[in-house]
Design a protein around this motif. Structure first.
Motif, PDB file in Angstrom:
ATOM      1  N   ASN A   1       0.859  -1.175   0.000  1.00  0.00           N
ATOM      2  CA  ASN A   1       0.000   0.000   0.000  1.00  0.00           C
ATOM      3  C   ASN A   1       0.896   1.224   0.000  1.00  0.00           C
ATOM      4  OD1 ASN A   1      -0.124   1.496   2.829  1.00  0.00           O
ATOM      5  ND2 ASN A   1       0.117  -0.680   3.271  1.00  0.00           N
ATOM      6  N   TRP A   2       0.304   2.371  -0.316  1.00  0.00           N
ATOM      7  CA  TRP A   2       1.114   3.585  -0.293  1.00  0.00           C
ATOM      8  C   TRP A   2       0.575   4.610   0.700  1.00  0.00           C
ATOM      9  CZ3 TRP A   2      -1.313   1.858  -4.745  1.00  0.00           C
ATOM     10  CH2 TRP A   2      -2.346   2.641  -5.259  1.00  0.00           C
ATOM     11  N   LYS A   3       0.059   4.053   1.793  1.00  0.00           N
ATOM     12  CA  LYS A   3      -0.375   4.848   2.945  1.00  0.00           C
ATOM     13  C   LYS A   3      -1.393   5.910   2.538  1.00  0.00           C
ATOM     14  CE  LYS A   3       2.965   2.640   5.079  1.00  0.00           C
ATOM     15  NZ  LYS A   3       2.739   1.568   5.957  1.00  0.00           N
TER      16      LYS A   3
ATOM     17  N   ASN B   1      -0.837   8.780   0.696  1.00  0.00           N
ATOM     18  CA  ASN B   1       0.016   9.592  -0.167  1.00  0.00           C
ATOM     19  C   ASN B   1      -0.513   9.606  -1.593  1.00  0.00           C
ATOM     20  OD1 ASN B   1       2.310  10.244   1.667  1.00  0.00           O
ATOM     21  ND2 ASN B   1       2.436   8.024   1.771  1.00  0.00           N
ATOM     22  N   GLY B   2      -0.129  10.635  -2.333  1.00  0.00           N
ATOM     23  CA  GLY B   2      -0.391  10.700  -3.759  1.00  0.00           C
ATOM     24  C   GLY B   2      -1.716  11.328  -4.127  1.00  0.00           C
TER      25      GLY B   2
ATOM     26  N   LEU C   1       0.864   4.414 -11.059  1.00  0.00           N
ATOM     27  CA  LEU C   1       1.390   3.282 -10.298  1.00  0.00           C
ATOM     28  C   LEU C   1       0.626   2.001 -10.617  1.00  0.00           C
ATOM     29  CD1 LEU C   1       3.239   2.064  -8.145  1.00  0.00           C
ATOM     30  CD2 LEU C   1       1.625   2.877  -6.421  1.00  0.00           C
TER      31      LEU C   1
ATOM     32  N   PRO D   1      -4.746   0.414  -1.901  1.00  0.00           N
ATOM     33  CA  PRO D   1      -4.578   1.861  -2.021  1.00  0.00           C
ATOM     34  C   PRO D   1      -5.384   2.616  -0.965  1.00  0.00           C
ATOM     35  CG  PRO D   1      -6.178   1.122  -3.613  1.00  0.00           C
ATOM     36  CD  PRO D   1      -5.657  -0.121  -2.923  1.00  0.00           C
TER      37      PRO D   1
END
Length: 105
Positions: A8-10, A12-13, A21, A39
């Motif tokens: 996962n990317w916490k 962010n983004g 991604l 996500p």
């Protein structure tokens, strides 16, 4: 049983980053392993759209203990399942640290 690689990317983004991604993951999926992506909730629908029929699964970063109710901002496991999620991260160290979640929860 295939090994599982989950990430996962916490928190962010933005949508553009998430889309790029997810597209890169779908194009470069390694063979012989199961891949799961969890996500941030606002990008879960995007993941479901972009990863459908790629062999990559998606899931939630957390879920509430109740299946429904007046829990503003929370997401139930049933809602995640309805979105096609196969996984959900529970008991993460950050949830324990910042939200005081315990083994009991």
């Amino acid at each position: 049983m295939k090994p599982l690689i989950a990430g996962n990317w916490k928190m962010n983004g933005d949508v553009a980053m998430a889309a790029a991604l997810l597209q890169a993951l779908a194009q470069d999926k390694p063979a012989g392993v199961e891949i799961a992506v969890c996500p941030p909730f606002p990008y879960l629908y995007l993941a479901a759209q972009q990863l459908k029929n790629t062999g990559i699964t998606w899931g939630g970063q957390d879920c509430h203990t109740e299946s429904s109710g007046a829990f503003t901002g929370d997401t139930s496991a049933a809602m995640l399942k309805n979105m096609g999620c196969r996984y959900v991260i529970v008991g993460h160290s950050e949830r324990r640290q910042y939200h005081q979640e315990t083994d009991t929860v």
